[in-house]
Design an enzyme around this catalytic site. Structure first.
Site, PDB file in Angstrom:
ATOM      1  N   SER A 133     -14.619  -3.993  -9.276  1.00  0.00           N
ATOM      2  CA  SER A 133     -14.552  -5.193 -10.096  1.00  0.00           C
ATOM      3  C   SER A 133     -13.127  -5.362 -10.594  1.00  0.00           C
ATOM      4  O   SER A 133     -12.339  -4.398 -10.603  1.00  0.00           O
ATOM      5  CB  SER A 133     -15.504  -5.059 -11.292  1.00  0.00           C
ATOM      6  OG  SER A 133     -15.332  -6.122 -12.220  1.00  0.00           O
ATOM      7  N   TYR A 146     -19.200  -1.198 -18.695  1.00  0.00           N
ATOM      8  CA  TYR A 146     -19.056  -1.709 -17.324  1.00  0.00           C
ATOM      9  C   TYR A 146     -17.683  -1.359 -16.774  1.00  0.00           C
ATOM     10  O   TYR A 146     -17.557  -0.924 -15.623  1.00  0.00           O
ATOM     11  CB  TYR A 146     -19.272  -3.221 -17.315  1.00  0.00           C
ATOM     12  CG  TYR A 146     -19.311  -3.819 -15.931  1.00  0.00           C
ATOM     13  CD1 TYR A 146     -20.455  -3.713 -15.142  1.00  0.00           C
ATOM     14  CD2 TYR A 146     -18.204  -4.480 -15.406  1.00  0.00           C
ATOM     15  CE1 TYR A 146     -20.500  -4.259 -13.867  1.00  0.00           C
ATOM     16  CE2 TYR A 146     -18.238  -5.037 -14.128  1.00  0.00           C
ATOM     17  CZ  TYR A 146     -19.391  -4.918 -13.370  1.00  0.00           C
ATOM     18  OH  TYR A 146     -19.418  -5.458 -12.094  1.00  0.00           O
ATOM     19  N   LYS A 150     -16.846   0.924 -13.347  1.00  0.00           N
ATOM     20  CA  LYS A 150     -16.107   0.422 -12.192  1.00  0.00           C
ATOM     21  C   LYS A 150     -14.785   1.150 -11.993  1.00  0.00           C
ATOM     22  O   LYS A 150     -14.321   1.305 -10.853  1.00  0.00           O
ATOM     23  CB  LYS A 150     -15.910  -1.088 -12.313  1.00  0.00           C
ATOM     24  CG  LYS A 150     -17.227  -1.864 -12.187  1.00  0.00           C
ATOM     25  CD  LYS A 150     -17.971  -1.530 -10.895  1.00  0.00           C
ATOM     26  CE  LYS A 150     -19.235  -2.338 -10.720  1.00  0.00           C
ATOM     27  NZ  LYS A 150     -19.943  -2.052  -9.442  1.00  0.00           N
TER      28      LYS A 150
END
Length: 227
Positions: A133, A146, A150
């Protein structure tokens, strides 16, 4: 090509799966929702869809045995399945939500790699694409879990790339900013200004098929999509 994708019931995984099927490739996919049954009924053999939660290592093991026995090793293995935390300062993210995200986004990827990569290594062929990401290469407030997951995918994939035999590749891929349920969870209605998954797949799906040994260990991004 035989292409295996996790998280095919919606979002980017679903868009990729439908593009690959429409363009003559064999799609092997897994997902957690009941929508996996619709995919199974819509797309007959040789396509293969199975209800699997990638966080359950024993289920992934059984799934891999079935897939490898029936289809052999995939040419492309795409780890797409992931979840997003409800935006909040890190100290306000409940432990249960944090743990689930880590289980899906990191441990789930490791489970799939553990059970499919050996067959690919035996052939000394195949490309592993782990979805990263923009938040695996930069940060924003309220999405710390998150981001952490990633960033982990970037490191895990680059280390894996150093372990593969010549001719194979492991690539952390930033898909870009796409209007999906996950983005709407983070950005609400602002997500609507970004490309839809179906339009994105028209660029991303062939781009992924162009990845190979030359890209091993390189952080790449789908071209033409805002990062």
């Amino acid at each position: 090509m035989k292409i295996l994708i996790t998280g095919v019931t919606r979002g980017l995984g679903r868009a990729l799966a439908e593009w690959y099927i429409a363009n003559g490739h064999t799609l092997i996919g897994c997902g957690r929702s009941a929508e996996i049954l619709n995919l199974r009924f819509t797309y007959a053999a040789p396509h293969d869809f199975t209800n699997v939660d990638v966080t359950e290592e024993n289920r992934v093991a059984l799934w891999s045995e079935k897939v490898l026995a029936e289809h052999g090793a995939p040419d492309f293995l795409v780890n797409n399945a992931a979840v997003m935390n409800t935006p909040a300062p890190l100290w306000q993210v409940p432990a249960r939500e944090f743990n689930k995200l880590i289980d899906v986004n990191i441990k789930g990827v490791a489970n799939v790699l553990r059970h499919f990569v050996p067959a690919m290594v035996t052939r000394k062929q195949g490309v592993i694409v782990n979805f990263s990401s923009g938040w695996g290469r930069s940060t924003s407030p309220e999405v710390a879990p998150y981001c952490a997951s990633k960033y982990a995918i970037e490191g895990l994939t680059k280390a894996l790339a150093q372990e593969l035999p010549e001719g194979m590749a492991a690539v952390p891929l930033n898909p870009g900013v796409i209007d999906t349920d996950m983005l709407r969870q983070a950005w609400n209605d602002a997500a609507a200004s970004y490309p839809k998954a179906e339009a994105w797949a028209k660029v991303a799906a062939p781009f992924i098929l162009g990845l190979g040994a030359k890209d091993n260990g390189q952080s790449v991004s789908v071209p033409g999509v805002e990062e």
